[in-house]
Design a protein around this motif. Structure first.
Motif, PDB file in Angstrom:
ATOM      1  N   LEU A 145       0.853  -1.181   0.000  1.00  0.00           N
ATOM      2  CA  LEU A 145       0.000   0.000   0.000  1.00  0.00           C
ATOM      3  C   LEU A 145       0.894   1.237   0.000  1.00  0.00           C
ATOM      4  O   LEU A 145       1.000   1.960   0.986  1.00  0.00           O
ATOM      5  N   ALA A 146       1.589   1.435  -1.096  1.00  0.00           N
ATOM      6  CA  ALA A 146       2.468   2.588  -1.270  1.00  0.00           C
ATOM      7  C   ALA A 146       2.188   3.179  -2.638  1.00  0.00           C
ATOM      8  O   ALA A 146       2.127   2.473  -3.638  1.00  0.00           O
ATOM      9  N   LEU A 147       1.997   4.487  -2.657  1.00  0.00           N
ATOM     10  CA  LEU A 147       1.619   5.167  -3.898  1.00  0.00           C
ATOM     11  C   LEU A 147       2.833   5.467  -4.769  1.00  0.00           C
ATOM     12  O   LEU A 147       3.848   5.969  -4.291  1.00  0.00           O
ATOM     13  N   SER A 148       2.701   5.168  -6.056  1.00  0.00           N
ATOM     14  CA  SER A 148       3.691   5.579  -7.049  1.00  0.00           C
ATOM     15  C   SER A 148       2.968   6.434  -8.087  1.00  0.00           C
ATOM     16  O   SER A 148       1.766   6.695  -7.951  1.00  0.00           O
ATOM     17  N   ALA A 149       3.664   6.826  -9.109  1.00  0.00           N
ATOM     18  CA  ALA A 149       3.026   7.638 -10.153  1.00  0.00           C
ATOM     19  C   ALA A 149       1.975   6.850 -10.922  1.00  0.00           C
ATOM     20  O   ALA A 149       1.063   7.435 -11.508  1.00  0.00           O
ATOM     21  N   SER A 150       2.065   5.532 -10.874  1.00  0.00           N
ATOM     22  CA  SER A 150       1.164   4.721 -11.705  1.00  0.00           C
ATOM     23  C   SER A 150       0.304   3.707 -10.964  1.00  0.00           C
ATOM     24  O   SER A 150      -0.543   3.057 -11.576  1.00  0.00           O
ATOM     25  N   ALA A 151       0.472   3.567  -9.645  1.00  0.00           N
ATOM     26  CA  ALA A 151      -0.289   2.520  -8.948  1.00  0.00           C
ATOM     27  C   ALA A 151      -0.347   2.755  -7.450  1.00  0.00           C
ATOM     28  O   ALA A 151       0.468   3.487  -6.871  1.00  0.00           O
ATOM     29  N   TYR A 152      -1.320   2.081  -6.847  1.00  0.00           N
ATOM     30  CA  TYR A 152      -1.455   2.064  -5.392  1.00  0.00           C
ATOM     31  C   TYR A 152      -2.204   0.786  -5.031  1.00  0.00           C
ATOM     32  O   TYR A 152      -3.390   0.645  -5.338  1.00  0.00           O
ATOM     33  N   GLY A 153      -1.509  -0.161  -4.385  1.00  0.00           N
ATOM     34  CA  GLY A 153      -2.152  -1.429  -4.046  1.00  0.00           C
ATOM     35  C   GLY A 153      -2.728  -2.081  -5.290  1.00  0.00           C
ATOM     36  O   GLY A 153      -2.037  -2.245  -6.299  1.00  0.00           O
ATOM     37  N   PRO A 154      -4.026  -2.423  -5.277  1.00  0.00           N
ATOM     38  CA  PRO A 154      -4.633  -3.076  -6.442  1.00  0.00           C
ATOM     39  C   PRO A 154      -5.056  -2.096  -7.538  1.00  0.00           C
ATOM     40  O   PRO A 154      -5.536  -2.518  -8.587  1.00  0.00           O
ATOM     41  N   TYR A 155      -4.904  -0.806  -7.294  1.00  0.00           N
ATOM     42  CA  TYR A 155      -5.337   0.206  -8.262  1.00  0.00           C
ATOM     43  C   TYR A 155      -4.203   0.562  -9.230  1.00  0.00           C
ATOM     44  O   TYR A 155      -3.079   0.809  -8.804  1.00  0.00           O
ATOM     45  N   ARG A 156      -4.541   0.602 -10.516  1.00  0.00           N
ATOM     46  CA  ARG A 156      -3.565   0.923 -11.560  1.00  0.00           C
ATOM     47  C   ARG A 156      -4.097   2.055 -12.427  1.00  0.00           C
ATOM     48  O   ARG A 156      -5.255   2.013 -12.866  1.00  0.00           O
ATOM     49  N   VAL A 157      -3.256   3.051 -12.667  1.00  0.00           N
ATOM     50  CA  VAL A 157      -3.654   4.144 -13.553  1.00  0.00           C
ATOM     51  C   VAL A 157      -3.949   3.544 -14.929  1.00  0.00           C
ATOM     52  O   VAL A 157      -3.169   2.747 -15.448  1.00  0.00           O
ATOM     53  N   GLY A 158      -5.096   3.913 -15.504  1.00  0.00           N
ATOM     54  CA  GLY A 158      -5.524   3.356 -16.778  1.00  0.00           C
ATOM     55  C   GLY A 158      -6.494   2.196 -16.623  1.00  0.00           C
ATOM     56  O   GLY A 158      -7.077   1.728 -17.602  1.00  0.00           O
ATOM     57  N   GLN A 159      -6.694   1.751 -15.385  1.00  0.00           N
ATOM     58  CA  GLN A 159      -7.607   0.639 -15.113  1.00  0.00           C
ATOM     59  C   GLN A 159      -9.050   1.032 -15.428  1.00  0.00           C
ATOM     60  O   GLN A 159      -9.446   2.184 -15.269  1.00  0.00           O
ATOM     61  N   SER A 160      -9.833   0.055 -15.852  1.00  0.00           N
ATOM     62  CA  SER A 160     -11.224   0.299 -16.208  1.00  0.00           C
ATOM     63  C   SER A 160     -12.084   0.595 -14.984  1.00  0.00           C
ATOM     64  O   SER A 160     -12.016  -0.117 -13.973  1.00  0.00           O
ATOM     65  N   GLN A 161     -12.894   1.635 -15.091  1.00  0.00           N
ATOM     66  CA  GLN A 161     -13.846   1.961 -14.026  1.00  0.00           C
ATOM     67  C   GLN A 161     -14.820   0.802 -13.819  1.00  0.00           C
ATOM     68  O   GLN A 161     -15.132   0.436 -12.679  1.00  0.00           O
ATOM     69  N   ALA A 162     -15.280   0.216 -14.916  1.00  0.00           N
ATOM     70  CA  ALA A 162     -16.232  -0.900 -14.828  1.00  0.00           C
ATOM     71  C   ALA A 162     -15.622  -2.084 -14.089  1.00  0.00           C
ATOM     72  O   ALA A 162     -16.303  -2.762 -13.300  1.00  0.00           O
ATOM     73  N   GLU A 163     -14.353  -2.327 -14.313  1.00  0.00           N
ATOM     74  CA  GLU A 163     -13.664  -3.437 -13.641  1.00  0.00           C
ATOM     75  C   GLU A 163     -13.638  -3.234 -12.133  1.00  0.00           C
ATOM     76  O   GLU A 163     -13.893  -4.152 -11.355  1.00  0.00           O
ATOM     77  N   LEU A 164     -13.331  -2.003 -11.709  1.00  0.00           N
ATOM     78  CA  LEU A 164     -13.283  -1.702 -10.279  1.00  0.00           C
ATOM     79  C   LEU A 164     -14.673  -1.740  -9.650  1.00  0.00           C
ATOM     80  O   LEU A 164     -14.837  -2.166  -8.506  1.00  0.00           O
ATOM     81  N   GLU A 165     -15.674  -1.295 -10.391  1.00  0.00           N
ATOM     82  CA  GLU A 165     -17.050  -1.371  -9.890  1.00  0.00           C
ATOM     83  C   GLU A 165     -17.472  -2.822  -9.706  1.00  0.00           C
ATOM     84  O   GLU A 165     -18.079  -3.177  -8.691  1.00  0.00           O
ATOM     85  N   GLU A 166     -17.160  -3.647 -10.676  1.00  0.00           N
ATOM     86  CA  GLU A 166     -17.543  -5.064 -10.610  1.00  0.00           C
ATOM     87  C   GLU A 166     -16.866  -5.765  -9.436  1.00  0.00           C
ATOM     88  O   GLU A 166     -17.453  -6.622  -8.780  1.00  0.00           O
ATOM     89  N   ALA A 167     -15.623  -5.378  -9.159  1.00  0.00           N
ATOM     90  CA  ALA A 167     -14.876  -5.965  -8.045  1.00  0.00           C
ATOM     91  C   ALA A 167     -15.239  -5.328  -6.707  1.00  0.00           C
ATOM     92  O   ALA A 167     -14.703  -5.717  -5.677  1.00  0.00           O
ATOM     93  N   LYS A 168     -16.164  -4.344  -6.748  1.00  0.00           N
ATOM     94  CA  LYS A 168     -16.571  -3.612  -5.539  1.00  0.00           C
ATOM     95  C   LYS A 168     -15.372  -2.971  -4.833  1.00  0.00           C
ATOM     96  O   LYS A 168     -15.255  -2.975  -3.619  1.00  0.00           O
ATOM     97  N   MET A 169     -14.494  -2.385  -5.645  1.00  0.00           N
ATOM     98  CA  MET A 169     -13.323  -1.701  -5.121  1.00  0.00           C
ATOM     99  C   MET A 169     -13.445  -0.183  -5.219  1.00  0.00           C
ATOM    100  O   MET A 169     -12.470   0.538  -4.996  1.00  0.00           O
TER     101      MET A 169
END
Length: 204
Positions: free
Chosen positions: A66-90
């Motif tokens: 759980l450390a922020l970089s310019a492109s990611a934080y934990g399971p979150y990735r810049v460019g990741q689909s909003q729908a994907e995160l909604e479906e995963a309830k994240m």
């Protein structure tokens, strides 16, 4: 008379037999009954409870940073689909803002990152809580000198939210918000979005 008594006692002890010639079984201590109290508190015997995910959301994977970089934080990735995160309830609380972007809040288990989407893709991840850190170990609450030491190639930029120290990594950037002389916020994401949001307080 004393010799006879001693001999009799020795004989009985060695024989270990009942009147019927059967061996006497050694009594086995019984387990305490449910109502019996013990010297140690019951908690001493219970195993730790497993971590639970928030309602409807998955738990953090073991070893997930759980450390922020310019492109990611934990399971979150810049460019990741909003729908994907909604479906995963994240992500929760999604709503459009004044610039037509969509913002929401990430998982509680991930320290409630603020997420911004544009065109259905994640473009910004923002952290403001104490204890949050970057992938170099820079914590919210650190001083400006430490920011410059950890990110010597960065530059200072100003905006409606005040000053910030920015480092660019390809198309993405890490922005360290500064209030006074202390770090008060961390933002990672698409460089153009991060800069526009900081300078004008608008956009995604």
């Amino acid at each position: 008379m004393r010799v006879v008594l001693v001999a009799a006692l020795v004989a009985v002890t060695l024989a270990g037999c009942t009147d019927g010639g059967e061996e006497t079984a050694t009594p086995v201590p019984s387990a305490p009954s449910p109502g019996t109290s013990m010297d140690m508190p019951p908690s001493a015997f219970s195993s730790p409870k497993p971590l639970r995910s928030e309602p409807g959301g998955p738990s953090a994977a073991p070893g997930l940073s759980l450390a922020l970089s310019a492109s990611a934080y934990g399971p979150y990735r810049v460019g990741q689909s909003q729908a994907e995160l909604e479906e995963a309830k994240m992500v929760r609380g999604l709503k459009p803002d004044e610039a037509g972007c969509v913002s929401g809040t990430g998982s509680r288990l991930m320290q409630n990152p603020r997420l911004r989407f544009s065109g259905g893709r994640l473009v910004m991840i923002e952290l403001t809580n104490l204890g949050a850190s970057t992938d170099t170990g820079l914590l919210i609450g650190a001083e400006l000198d430490e920011v410059k030491a950890k990110y010597p190639t960065g530059k200072i930029i100003f905006g409606t939210a005040g000053a910030a120290w920015e480092t660019v990594d390809g198309d993405n950037a890490l922005l360290v918000r500064i209030t006074g002389d202390d770090v008060t916020g961390l933002v990672g994401g698409v460089a153009t979005s991060v800069e526009a949001r900081h300078r004008a307080g608008l956009g995604c």
